[in-house]
Design a protein around this motif. Structure first.
Motif, mmCIF file in Angstrom:
data_model
loop_
_atom_site.group_PDB
_atom_site.id
_atom_site.type_symbol
_atom_site.label_atom_id
_atom_site.label_comp_id
_atom_site.label_asym_id
_atom_site.label_seq_id
_atom_site.Cartn_x
_atom_site.Cartn_y
_atom_site.Cartn_z
ATOM 1 N N UNK A 216 7.451 -3.941 -11.035
ATOM 2 C CA UNK A 216 8.037 -2.663 -10.662
ATOM 3 C C UNK A 216 8.720 -2.069 -11.871
ATOM 4 N N UNK A 217 9.033 -0.766 -11.754
ATOM 5 C CA UNK A 217 9.761 -0.069 -12.808
ATOM 6 C C UNK A 217 10.703 0.941 -12.160
ATOM 7 N N UNK A 218 11.838 1.238 -12.811
ATOM 8 C CA UNK A 218 12.734 2.259 -12.278
ATOM 9 C C UNK A 218 12.266 3.652 -12.698
ATOM 10 N N UNK A 219 12.136 4.534 -11.726
ATOM 11 C CA UNK A 219 11.745 5.922 -11.968
ATOM 12 C C UNK A 219 12.663 6.825 -11.157
ATOM 13 N N UNK A 220 12.686 8.090 -11.499
ATOM 14 C CA UNK A 220 13.348 9.071 -10.651
ATOM 15 C C UNK A 220 12.403 9.486 -9.534
ATOM 16 N N UNK A 221 12.970 9.737 -8.375
ATOM 17 C CA UNK A 221 12.165 10.283 -7.277
ATOM 18 C C UNK A 221 11.618 11.643 -7.696
ATOM 19 N N UNK A 222 10.624 12.117 -6.984
ATOM 20 C CA UNK A 222 9.974 13.372 -7.362
ATOM 21 C C UNK A 222 10.940 14.543 -7.385
ATOM 22 N N UNK A 223 11.966 14.498 -6.517
ATOM 23 C CA UNK A 223 12.941 15.594 -6.513
ATOM 24 C C UNK A 223 14.045 15.393 -7.554
ATOM 25 N N UNK A 224 13.999 14.250 -8.264
ATOM 26 C CA UNK A 224 14.956 13.992 -9.330
ATOM 27 C C UNK A 224 16.331 13.603 -8.876
ATOM 28 N N UNK A 225 16.523 13.451 -7.579
ATOM 29 C CA UNK A 225 17.865 13.200 -7.071
ATOM 30 C C UNK A 225 18.315 11.765 -7.196
ATOM 31 N N UNK A 226 17.403 10.813 -6.951
ATOM 32 C CA UNK A 226 17.773 9.408 -6.973
ATOM 33 C C UNK A 226 16.677 8.606 -7.662
ATOM 34 N N UNK A 227 16.966 7.359 -7.922
ATOM 35 C CA UNK A 227 15.978 6.473 -8.504
ATOM 36 C C UNK A 227 15.146 5.805 -7.412
ATOM 37 N N UNK A 228 13.950 5.359 -7.790
ATOM 38 C CA UNK A 228 13.119 4.529 -6.928
ATOM 39 C C UNK A 228 12.680 3.311 -7.733
ATOM 40 N N UNK A 229 12.462 2.221 -7.033
ATOM 41 C CA UNK A 229 11.981 0.966 -7.622
ATOM 42 C C UNK A 229 10.509 0.871 -7.244
ATOM 43 N N UNK A 230 9.609 1.194 -8.177
ATOM 44 C CA UNK A 230 8.204 1.469 -7.830
ATOM 45 C C UNK A 230 7.229 0.504 -8.491
ATOM 46 N N UNK A 231 6.297 0.013 -7.696
ATOM 47 C CA UNK A 231 5.158 -0.783 -8.163
ATOM 48 C C UNK A 231 3.925 0.092 -8.311
ATOM 49 N N UNK A 232 3.065 -0.308 -9.258
ATOM 50 C CA UNK A 232 1.753 0.315 -9.420
ATOM 51 C C UNK A 232 0.691 -0.776 -9.469
ATOM 52 N N UNK A 233 -0.435 -0.514 -8.846
ATOM 53 C CA UNK A 233 -1.613 -1.358 -9.012
ATOM 54 C C UNK A 233 -2.625 -0.557 -9.810
ATOM 55 N N UNK A 234 -3.025 -1.110 -10.958
ATOM 56 C CA UNK A 234 -3.889 -0.414 -11.906
ATOM 57 C C UNK A 234 -5.182 -1.198 -12.061
ATOM 58 N N UNK A 235 -6.307 -0.518 -11.924
ATOM 59 C CA UNK A 235 -7.612 -1.152 -12.052
ATOM 60 C C UNK A 235 -7.963 -1.382 -13.514
ATOM 61 N N UNK A 236 -8.979 -2.212 -13.744
ATOM 62 C CA UNK A 236 -9.397 -2.519 -15.114
ATOM 63 C C UNK A 236 -9.967 -1.315 -15.833
ATOM 64 N N UNK A 237 -10.310 -0.247 -15.101
ATOM 65 C CA UNK A 237 -10.754 0.982 -15.748
ATOM 66 C C UNK A 237 -9.589 1.908 -16.098
ATOM 67 N N UNK A 238 -8.360 1.457 -15.848
ATOM 68 C CA UNK A 238 -7.176 2.226 -16.185
ATOM 69 C C UNK A 238 -6.680 3.154 -15.101
ATOM 70 N N UNK A 239 -7.359 3.239 -13.982
ATOM 71 C CA UNK A 239 -6.934 4.144 -12.917
ATOM 72 C C UNK A 239 -5.863 3.495 -12.046
ATOM 73 N N UNK A 240 -4.893 4.295 -11.601
ATOM 74 C CA UNK A 240 -3.879 3.818 -10.670
ATOM 75 C C UNK A 240 -4.464 3.841 -9.269
ATOM 76 N N UNK A 241 -4.512 2.684 -8.617
ATOM 77 C CA UNK A 241 -5.116 2.566 -7.298
ATOM 78 C C UNK A 241 -4.087 2.585 -6.170
ATOM 79 N N UNK A 242 -2.829 2.252 -6.468
ATOM 80 C CA UNK A 242 -1.822 2.238 -5.402
ATOM 81 C C UNK A 242 -0.430 2.286 -6.007
ATOM 82 N N UNK A 243 0.515 2.778 -5.197
ATOM 83 C CA UNK A 243 1.932 2.796 -5.532
ATOM 84 C C UNK A 243 2.707 2.281 -4.323
#
Length: 289
Positions: free
Chosen positions: A98-125
């Motif tokens: 996971x990584x710390x990011x700001x929420x889309x509205x910029x108000x608070x942080x989120x603790x977010x995971x990403x699943x990335x395929x071997x072709x470099x595409x993000x498949x899930x959050x």
């Protein structure tokens, strides 16, 4: 009486390999990215098809003012793109931990995971649902919700290891979340973590094995380990557990990173679920609490 308990499921030869990357992440994202790049190269060279990072792999810093300069909305952050590039270069699927990011509205942080395929595409959050708001017997006090907003969506994604359900750290203590992931098709569940030493010594192995047994899933848990630049200490012991509750791999301590390789055998899942058909038994008689 439990007549099948003495007969754990057999593993087939040559199942796909998951690489659990145990780290001592610092307050410097550039250092952490360099460590991840080395670990992914190592994992690829050793035959893994997917690497799993720990919680807060890109930045582990409890000083909110100091860390704020690094934490941006996902669209503005360089971190996801850096991990996408690594996945593509090394030819590996990657779970970011996971990584710390700001929420889309910029108000608070989120603790977010990403699943990335071997072709470099993000498949899930996935945004961590349960916030770590506790006061421990050791005297440690944590109030994750003071800065972070909890997520509200479950995530299961198809990977080379099977249908992967996503959780983060404190989520481990809520078995209803794991059951909901299984109901959505999960066959393997990721639990990236930064467990404290005191809670890790008491509960880490027990909870991970319990979640695997009660769901009939593989569980992979890459963890932070050691003493960090922000002053905290984490428990380590990255684990892979099979659907019968057996330990498949456990990371050793290391100052930079430690790699644990775990076979994820489809046959083990099928045998465990056939031996103890939890889904069928649950459907026969509804339990009212």
């Amino acid at each position: 009486m439990d007549p099948v308990a003495a007969s754990p499921p057999a593993l087939p030869s040559n199942p796909p390999i998951a690489a659990l990357v145990q780290m001592t992440s610092s307050i410097d994202p550039a250092v952490n990215l360099a460590t991840i790049d080395r670990a992914m190269a190592d994992a690829a060279a050793r035959g893994a098809v997917m690497a799993f990072l720990p919680e807060m792999s890109l930045l582990l810093d409890r000083d909110r003012e100091r860390s704020a300069t690094h934490i941006l909305r996902e669209a503005d952050s360089p971190w996801p793109a850096a991990l996408q590039d690594m996945a593509l270069r090394h030819g590996l699927w990657l779970h970011s931990g996971s990584m710390p990011l700001l929420s889309d509205d910029g108000g608070r942080r989120v603790n977010r995971s990403h699943v990335i395929a071997a072709d470099g595409s993000i498949r899930a959050r996935y945004d961590k649902i349960h916030m770590f708001d506790v006061t421990l017997p050791s005297g440690e006090s944590w109030a994750e919700s003071a800065a972070y907003a909890g997520g509200d969506a479950l995530t299961v994604v198809d990977t080379p290891l099977g249908q992967l359900g996503l959780t983060i750290c404190y989520d481990l203590r809520f078995p209803e979340l794991f059951r909901a992931l299984v109901d959505r098709g999960a066959e393997i569940i990721a639990v990236p973590a930064a467990f404290t030493v005191s809670t890790g010594e008491a509960h880490w192995h027990i909870l991970l094995r319990a979640r695997a047994i009660e769901t009939g899933c593989h569980v992979v848990a890459a963890a932070q380990s050691g003493t960090h630049a922000d002053g905290r200490a984490t428990y380590g012991h990255s684990l892979a557990v099979d659907p019968w509750g057996g330990l498949v791999a456990e990371a050793v301590e290391d100052a930079d990173y430690s790699l644990a390789l775990a076979p994820v055998a489809r046959d083990a899942l099928e045998r465990a679920r056939q031996a103890i058909p939890l889904a069928r038994s649950r459907s026969v008689r509804a339990v009212t609490l």
